[in-house]
Design an enzyme around this catalytic site. Structure first.
Site, PDB file in Angstrom:
ATOM      1  N   GLU A 297       0.850  -1.198   0.000  1.00 53.53           N
ATOM      2  CA  GLU A 297       0.000   0.000   0.000  1.00 53.53           C
ATOM      3  C   GLU A 297       0.886   1.250   0.000  1.00 53.53           C
ATOM      4  O   GLU A 297       1.358   1.682   1.051  1.00 53.53           O
ATOM      5  CB  GLU A 297      -0.934  -0.021   1.201  1.00 53.53           C
ATOM      6  CG  GLU A 297      -1.903  -1.203   1.198  1.00 53.53           C
ATOM      7  CD  GLU A 297      -2.805  -1.241   2.411  1.00 53.53           C
ATOM      8  OE1 GLU A 297      -3.850  -0.569   2.399  1.00 53.53           O
ATOM      9  OE2 GLU A 297      -2.445  -1.928   3.381  1.00 53.53           O
TER      10      GLU A 297
ATOM     11  N   LYS B 289       0.525   4.748   2.284  1.00 53.74           N
ATOM     12  CA  LYS B 289       0.655   4.799   3.731  1.00 53.74           C
ATOM     13  C   LYS B 289       1.835   5.690   4.141  1.00 53.74           C
ATOM     14  O   LYS B 289       2.916   5.594   3.557  1.00 53.74           O
ATOM     15  CB  LYS B 289       0.825   3.392   4.303  1.00 53.74           C
ATOM     16  CG  LYS B 289      -0.460   2.579   4.274  1.00 53.74           C
ATOM     17  CD  LYS B 289      -0.417   1.472   5.297  1.00 53.74           C
ATOM     18  CE  LYS B 289      -1.805   0.951   5.574  1.00 53.74           C
ATOM     19  NZ  LYS B 289      -1.815  -0.040   6.660  1.00 53.74           N
TER      20      LYS B 289
ATOM     21  N   GLU C 156       6.202   0.633   6.208  1.00 51.56           N
ATOM     22  CA  GLU C 156       4.738   0.776   6.277  1.00 51.56           C
ATOM     23  C   GLU C 156       4.071   0.496   4.932  1.00 51.56           C
ATOM     24  O   GLU C 156       2.912   0.114   4.883  1.00 51.56           O
ATOM     25  CB  GLU C 156       4.379   2.194   6.748  1.00 51.56           C
ATOM     26  CG  GLU C 156       4.692   2.469   8.196  1.00 51.56           C
ATOM     27  CD  GLU C 156       3.884   1.585   9.139  1.00 51.56           C
ATOM     28  OE1 GLU C 156       2.678   1.407   8.908  1.00 51.56           O
ATOM     29  OE2 GLU C 156       4.480   1.056  10.099  1.00 51.56           O
TER      30      GLU C 156
END
Length: 500
Positions: free
Chosen positions: A319, A322, A328
């Site tokens: 992702e 993020k 992360e």
């Protein structure tokens, strides 16, 4: 023994054997977050999930397009009320009623929702919304009860380990008293309604932030040594179990020992910032492979051996939106284009292939022309169709040869067409065990399935494929073993008393 006693013996033993049906292994699911660019549409993501035989999925909202995409898949779904919606849900029952009527009920039970999470890690949220969680949970539960779904759909909330004031040693585990004002009524709610305590556990962070006290092997389930809890004498070989038991002891201390724990997030990143040297595909594959085996074997924890712990791996996709450190954005099993970041077998039967970080990555077993992948004779029609659609779509297989008037169209059967597509995907992706999974619909063979003018793809050099890992865990081995012994002893005692 009279005939009446014999009949009673048979009946009671039969009832005991029925308990075997209650045994199941802990569930392994996947977290499907969507905080990224260029993600595939929900329908394609669901096909990817099905291809890898994943039966349990957690999403982070109640998006209607997602609910539609999971319809008629038999995948069990955790949906969510995000923190931003807690205020209206906690204030008015009508808001919960309307949400259920308009959002969930039109798609249930075709979409198999089993849990609703109300709020996520509220103790970590920048806004103080903790006090809103339990009232919102109660209103959601009331709405479900009105629809007669309160026994089919469980209501809970997810937490980080930030709710704990102590987690080591595990026996000293305790909840932070500053959260007691909402944790105590929440635990009362969970106990009353038989709902799980949901927690996100990350041994990666425990290792990253304390490398001098936590070994990498201990965090990865690879430790050959044990950590002893000085208060109980219990021996721990991995951080995951230690974190689970810290919560178990914290629950017991508050007299909530019957509340089960569900791990709603865990995993390992594949890439990190310069100081995050443990964030690698190899470590991610090792952690998640060992985790899956641990969970489906019902290994349990030292404090609760044999306990099933339903666990969700974070996450399906990387992702990129993020914020924070590089790690992360790199927890995914797949890139947004649906190629694997690394190989992972959700059945827990294989050791997993070597890491595939590029389109031409190296795989366990090498690239070989000694094996092919075909449709299994035991596969259902729906599994074959899902695998065929995925291979010819997101799997990027050239399926022109199985079109009408082409050399592999005849015989015009689903099994034949699926075999051609499965093998093409298998050969293009390294001829590994995992590349022939297709949700259990694929089968490896050393017999060339080519016929007439239909030539099945062969790729690479003639290397011997690596043997399958010998591990073949029973998903409920501990439970079955325990109950089987209980049945044998029980029936023996019953039989003995019947002769008296």
């Amino acid at each position: 023994m009279g005939s009446g006693g014999f009949v009673q013996l048979v009946f009671i033993c039969f009832q005991l054997f029925l308990f075997l049906g209650t045994c199941r292994g802990g569930k392994i699911g996947i977290c499907y977050g969507r905080n990224a660019d260029d993600l595939p549409p929900p329908e394609k993501a669901v096909q990817l999930i099905q291809l890898h035989n994943i039966k349990y999925v957690r999403i982070y909202d109640s998006n209607i397009q997602l609910l539609k995409a999971f319809a008629n898949t038999n995948i069990e779904l955790i949906i969510a009320i995000p923190n931003s919606d807690l205020l209206p849900f906690s204030q008015f029952q009508t808001n919960a009623d309307t949400w259920l009527k308009n959002t969930l009920l039109p798609y249930y039970p075709a979409t198999k929702v089993t849990h609703i999470t109300v709020g996520a890690e509220v103790t970590e949220a920048p806004n103080n919304v903790s006090s809103l969680v339990v009232p919102a949970m109660q209103n959601i539960f009331t709405a479900l009860r009105k629809a007669a779904l309160h026994r089919k759909i469980k209501v809970s909330s997810t937490h980080s380990l930030g709710v704990m004031s102590r987690s080591f040693p595990p026996s000293a585990g305790a909840f932070d008293s500053k959260h007691a004002f909402f944790l105590k009524p929440m635990l009362e709610f969970l106990a009353e309604h038989n709902s799980p305590f949901m927690v996100n556990l990350y041994p990666y962070y425990a290792y990253r932030d304390s490398t001098s006290n936590v070994s990498l092997d201990y965090a990865l389930f690879e430790s050959s040594s044990e950590v002893i809890d000085p208060n109980t004498g219990l021996l721990y070989t991995n951080m995951f179990d230690a974190q689970i038991d810290a919560i178990n002891f914290a629950l017991t201390a508050l007299n909530f020992r019957t509340v089960e724990i569900m791990v709603t997030e865990t995993g390992w990143p594949t890439k990190g910032s310069p100081k995050e040297t443990a964030a690698t595909p190899d470590n991610a594959q090792t952690y998640n492979t060992n985790l899956i085996r641990h969970v489906i074997n019902n290994t349990g924890t030292p404090a609760k051996p044999g306990e099933e712990i339903d666990t969700y791996i974070f996450s399906l996709f990387n992702e990129n939106r993020k914020p924070g450190l590089e790690s992360e954005r790199n927890w995914g099993l797949f890139f947004p284009d649906q190629t694997s970041v690394y190989n992972l077998d959700f059945t827990g039967r294989s050791g997993g292939g070597a890491v595939d970080t590029t389109a031409g990555g190296n795989f366990t077993g090498g690239l070989n022309n000694g094996t092919w992948c075909v449709a299994s004779n035991n596969a259902s029609e729906s599994d074959l169709r899902n695998g065929l659609d995925w291979a010819c779509g997101p799997g990027n297989v050239d399926c022109s040869a199985i079109q009408p008037s082409q050399p592999c169209f005849e015989p015009d059967s689903l099994a034949s067409h699926a075999s051609y597509a499965f093998n093409s995907y298998y050969q293009q992706n390294g001829a590994t065990d995992i590349a022939c999974t297709f949700g259990g619909a694929g089968f490896r063979t050393n017999k060339n399935p080519s016929y007439d003018n239909c030539m099945y793809m062969v790729f690479g050099t003639n290397k011997t494929a690596a043997a399958n890992a010998t591990i073949s865990p029973s998903k409920s081995s501990s439970c079955v073993k325990a109950i089987s012994i209980w049945i044998a002893v029980g029936c023996l005692l019953i039989g003995s008393s019947a002769f008296l």
